[in-house]
Design a protein around this motif. Sequence first.
Motif, mmCIF file in Angstrom:
data_model
loop_
_atom_site.group_PDB
_atom_site.id
_atom_site.type_symbol
_atom_site.label_atom_id
_atom_site.label_comp_id
_atom_site.label_asym_id
_atom_site.label_seq_id
_atom_site.Cartn_x
_atom_site.Cartn_y
_atom_site.Cartn_z
ATOM 1 N N ASN A 39 -3.600 2.706 -9.100
ATOM 2 C CA ASN A 39 -4.493 2.138 -8.086
ATOM 3 C C ASN A 39 -4.257 0.636 -7.927
ATOM 4 O O ASN A 39 -4.283 0.098 -6.817
ATOM 5 C CB ASN A 39 -5.953 2.406 -8.457
ATOM 6 C CG ASN A 39 -6.298 3.884 -8.377
ATOM 7 O OD1 ASN A 39 -5.689 4.610 -7.589
ATOM 8 N ND2 ASN A 39 -7.266 4.323 -9.177
ATOM 9 N N ASP A 40 -4.013 -0.034 -9.085
ATOM 10 C CA ASP A 40 -3.744 -1.475 -8.993
ATOM 11 C C ASP A 40 -2.464 -1.746 -8.204
ATOM 12 O O ASP A 40 -2.401 -2.661 -7.366
ATOM 13 C CB ASP A 40 -3.631 -2.066 -10.399
ATOM 14 C CG ASP A 40 -4.965 -1.992 -11.146
ATOM 15 O OD1 ASP A 40 -6.009 -1.900 -10.469
ATOM 16 O OD2 ASP A 40 -4.930 -2.019 -12.398
ATOM 17 N N HIS A 42 -1.124 0.192 -5.952
ATOM 18 C CA HIS A 42 -1.369 0.532 -4.551
ATOM 19 C C HIS A 42 -2.131 -0.595 -3.853
ATOM 20 O O HIS A 42 -1.811 -0.965 -2.713
ATOM 21 C CB HIS A 42 -2.147 1.840 -4.476
ATOM 22 C CG HIS A 42 -2.465 2.254 -3.069
ATOM 23 N ND1 HIS A 42 -1.519 2.747 -2.199
ATOM 24 C CD2 HIS A 42 -3.660 2.245 -2.381
ATOM 25 C CE1 HIS A 42 -2.082 3.020 -1.037
ATOM 26 N NE2 HIS A 42 -3.381 2.727 -1.126
ATOM 27 N N GLU A 43 -3.108 -1.178 -4.537
ATOM 28 C CA GLU A 43 -3.869 -2.275 -3.954
ATOM 29 C C GLU A 43 -2.991 -3.508 -3.756
ATOM 30 O O GLU A 43 -3.090 -4.205 -2.736
ATOM 31 C CB GLU A 43 -5.055 -2.616 -4.856
ATOM 32 C CG GLU A 43 -5.958 -3.730 -4.333
ATOM 33 C CD GLU A 43 -6.680 -3.341 -3.051
ATOM 34 O OE1 GLU A 43 -7.153 -4.228 -2.331
ATOM 35 O OE2 GLU A 43 -6.753 -2.112 -2.760
ATOM 36 N N THR A 45 0.255 -3.498 -3.245
ATOM 37 C CA THR A 45 1.147 -3.209 -2.109
ATOM 38 C C THR A 45 0.401 -3.371 -0.788
ATOM 39 O O THR A 45 0.943 -3.883 0.201
ATOM 40 C CB THR A 45 1.714 -1.794 -2.236
ATOM 41 O OG1 THR A 45 2.346 -1.652 -3.501
ATOM 42 C CG2 THR A 45 2.721 -1.504 -1.135
ATOM 43 N N ARG A 46 -0.888 -2.936 -0.766
ATOM 44 C CA ARG A 46 -1.675 -3.071 0.464
ATOM 45 C C ARG A 46 -1.897 -4.538 0.815
ATOM 46 O O ARG A 46 -1.824 -4.937 1.982
ATOM 47 C CB ARG A 46 -3.020 -2.362 0.297
ATOM 48 C CG ARG A 46 -3.859 -2.297 1.588
ATOM 49 C CD ARG A 46 -5.232 -1.748 1.289
ATOM 50 N NE ARG A 46 -5.985 -2.670 0.439
ATOM 51 C CZ ARG A 46 -6.588 -3.766 0.902
ATOM 52 N NH1 ARG A 46 -6.531 -4.083 2.184
ATOM 53 N NH2 ARG A 46 -7.262 -4.546 0.071
ATOM 54 N N LEU A 47 -2.142 -5.361 -0.194
ATOM 55 C CA LEU A 47 -2.332 -6.780 0.060
ATOM 56 C C LEU A 47 -1.053 -7.429 0.582
ATOM 57 O O LEU A 47 -1.095 -8.283 1.483
ATOM 58 C CB LEU A 47 -2.795 -7.482 -1.219
ATOM 59 C CG LEU A 47 -4.226 -7.163 -1.690
ATOM 60 C CD1 LEU A 47 -4.496 -7.808 -3.035
ATOM 61 C CD2 LEU A 47 -5.239 -7.631 -0.652
ATOM 62 N N ALA A 49 1.158 -6.029 2.369
ATOM 63 C CA ALA A 49 1.383 -5.583 3.750
ATOM 64 C C ALA A 49 0.422 -6.231 4.736
ATOM 65 O O ALA A 49 0.621 -6.115 5.953
ATOM 66 C CB ALA A 49 1.262 -4.058 3.825
ATOM 67 N N ASP A 50 -0.588 -6.920 4.256
ATOM 68 C CA ASP A 50 -1.556 -7.571 5.143
ATOM 69 C C ASP A 50 -0.902 -8.800 5.777
ATOM 70 O O ASP A 50 -0.374 -9.670 5.078
ATOM 71 C CB ASP A 50 -2.780 -7.993 4.332
ATOM 72 C CG ASP A 50 -3.932 -8.428 5.253
ATOM 73 O OD1 ASP A 50 -3.680 -8.623 6.453
ATOM 74 O OD2 ASP A 50 -5.059 -8.578 4.750
ATOM 75 N N GLN A 54 0.614 -12.291 4.030
ATOM 76 C CA GLN A 54 2.010 -12.681 4.226
ATOM 77 C C GLN A 54 2.117 -14.115 4.723
ATOM 78 O O GLN A 54 2.921 -14.916 4.236
ATOM 79 C CB GLN A 54 2.689 -11.719 5.212
ATOM 80 C CG GLN A 54 2.849 -10.309 4.686
ATOM 81 C CD GLN A 54 3.469 -9.390 5.717
ATOM 82 O OE1 GLN A 54 3.833 -9.833 6.811
ATOM 83 N NE2 GLN A 54 3.582 -8.113 5.384
#
Length: 758
Positions: A39-40, A42-43, A45-47, A49-50, A54
Amino acid sequence: MMVRMIRAALLWLSLTLAALPAAAQDTAAAAPLDAPSANDLHEFTRLLADPRIQGWLTAQADTAEATADENGATFREEAEAVLTGIRARIGDLGQAWRAFPSAPAFILERWQTKVTPAQQVRGLTFVMIFLFVGAGLEWLYRQYTNPVKLRIELQHVSTVRERVTAATLRSLITLTGLAIFAVGSIGTFAAFSWPPTLETLVLNLLVVVFGVRAIRALLVLFLAPSVEELRLLPLSNPVAKFLSKLLLCLAGFFVLAASMADVFGRITGSGGQSPQALGVSLALATLALVLTLAAVIYGFGKITTVLDLPRSRAQRLWRVYLCVLAVLVYAALVLALPALMWSFALLGLLVPGLRLLRLWVDDSFDRAKAEVIRIEAPDPADLTEIEASEAAAEPIADLHDEDVDAPLPDHPYESYRPLAQRLVRFVALFAIGAVLAMVWDLRVFERAATPTFSGRALRVLIDSAVALLLADLVWVWASSAIDRRLAAYRPPEPGTAPGPEARMATLLPLLRVTLMVTLLAMVAMSVLSSLGVNIAPILAGAGVLGIAIGFGAQSLVKDVVSGIFFLVDDAFRVGEYVEIDQLRGTVEKISIRSLQIRHHRGAVHTLPFGELRHLTNHSRDWVIMKLEFRVPFETDLKLVKKLIKKIGAEMLENEFYGHSIIETLKSQGVRRMEEFNMVVGVKFMTRPGEQWLVRRDAYQMVRDAFEANGIRMAERNVKVEVAGSENMSEEERTAAAAAAQQATETQLGPKAPIPDEP
């Protein structure tokens, strides 16, 4: 972009960790970190991609780069630091000069303090033992290799390749023996434990012996003072021996001085920075400078005397140049500026080094030409007494008087000379640049990998330099190959048709122009790409622009395309005799869009390829020439046939054009009947371009043969009968004859023009 964001993220994480309190760091160091969960990750990676994250990471990376650039020392600060170091060094040199008189006693005292007499005796004994061990192993090695080395030295070498191979093998044998000596002496020394001072002394002595012998091996490789046939440099025996001794002594002193300075620095225990050690180093450097200046001045004078050369301005300039260079190197060494010292030495020796390398390459190619194109003189010992006297009186004298100083004919090796010179120059410049980069600690490739402005500029410079150098090497290689093929082409003699090799002489110049344009375009695209310019739109725009130019200049495109197809069809070649409409001449030059032909009267016609409707080539394979002779009706045709057959046999025996006759002169019998005579046909087949000479002799020989055998050529006679001519006066007879002549000429019409032939 993603790589840059990840790098920025890592930089942000490192800054965050650096800002944590010391207690937190200690706690983290004491307790190992747990692996992140799925989960960490994944979080995280999501950050990443924001888009906001970036942008923030990119801004943080740019700020860090700007901060790093600002924190770097400016040029002014670096210059001030260098000047401060020079002032401090001058002060140290002043102290060293004042302490120099007491330096021997001080060094002796420190030596006796650090090394006892027993250790001194032990060290000297072991040095002799180590040298004996190394020399013994080398002696055993030489027992097996001396016969091979002697055979190499005594063998006769006839080519440059054999000379280089033999000299290299000889040097490899010597260097292998030197390596065995080093392993036996230095390796044995390394097997024992020594006091630090004694270890430095013994090791430096062994290094001096090894270094001097290695320098001598290199001098033997290039100068070969005792074996002239294995000498790689174009020097005479006296000059080679003199330079070998001079350079060996000078280089040996440099090695010895460097080792002594290191030993004295270790003895004083200050790394050579004490006034006494610095004074000794300064004295050794000054002595090295004096010896260098003396070697330069004495060497130029000695070589000039040995070679009996006149003293010139160039010699004086080179002597002054080398002396000034030695002084600059000495000044940089004394002021403790090693990078500047190596820069002076390498860049100062670059110009004379490149000149010497060019002379060496030229001499190698001259030797290769002289060995391949060898002029062999007759041996008087193999002749009889009469032949020997005649040969000594005329041919041998002529050979020595004329052929010795005559230039050697061109050889295919000549086309490789520019490529070899360019390669040698490129290798020398690259080696010096690499050494200077290491000396100044530039770390070129590391700096080029950084995202800063200087890194990008350095990367562009490296890419552009590599592209230019590769294009230059390819161009020199291709141009040399084309020049070699063109130099091997021999144009046909005037009046003869060119052979198939003329196609090569036709296409190779066009290929050279095409290659040059292609290389320039590739280098330009490479430089633009390294600058960060997207070249895909440029290429697409170039295609569109080409289409627009094609529509706007249709005649030009027509000329170029037509020329390509003419060349592919091999319709004509340089040197061939062609006919285009009403123009005739020899093809003299072919460009991308036009053809130049020279008329046999000297005029040059330029014809665009697009205007060529049809072309007649008179220089391919064979030519049939037909001749006609008008003889009276009562002529014996069998005799005519026999005479023409005899003439054809004689023409085949002709030394000038007999080999060019494919089918000799032969009679075709009566070709047609005319009002006053019959026409006898004769034909022959020759190689293109030879028909004119054969036709000229055929006319002359047939006329002489007919005259010798009573066969006369037919003449046009007009018989006019006038009623009552017996009662006409002489004036009336003349008027009637003139009227008849005019009527005959009017009936026959005007004379046909003489064909325009070479």
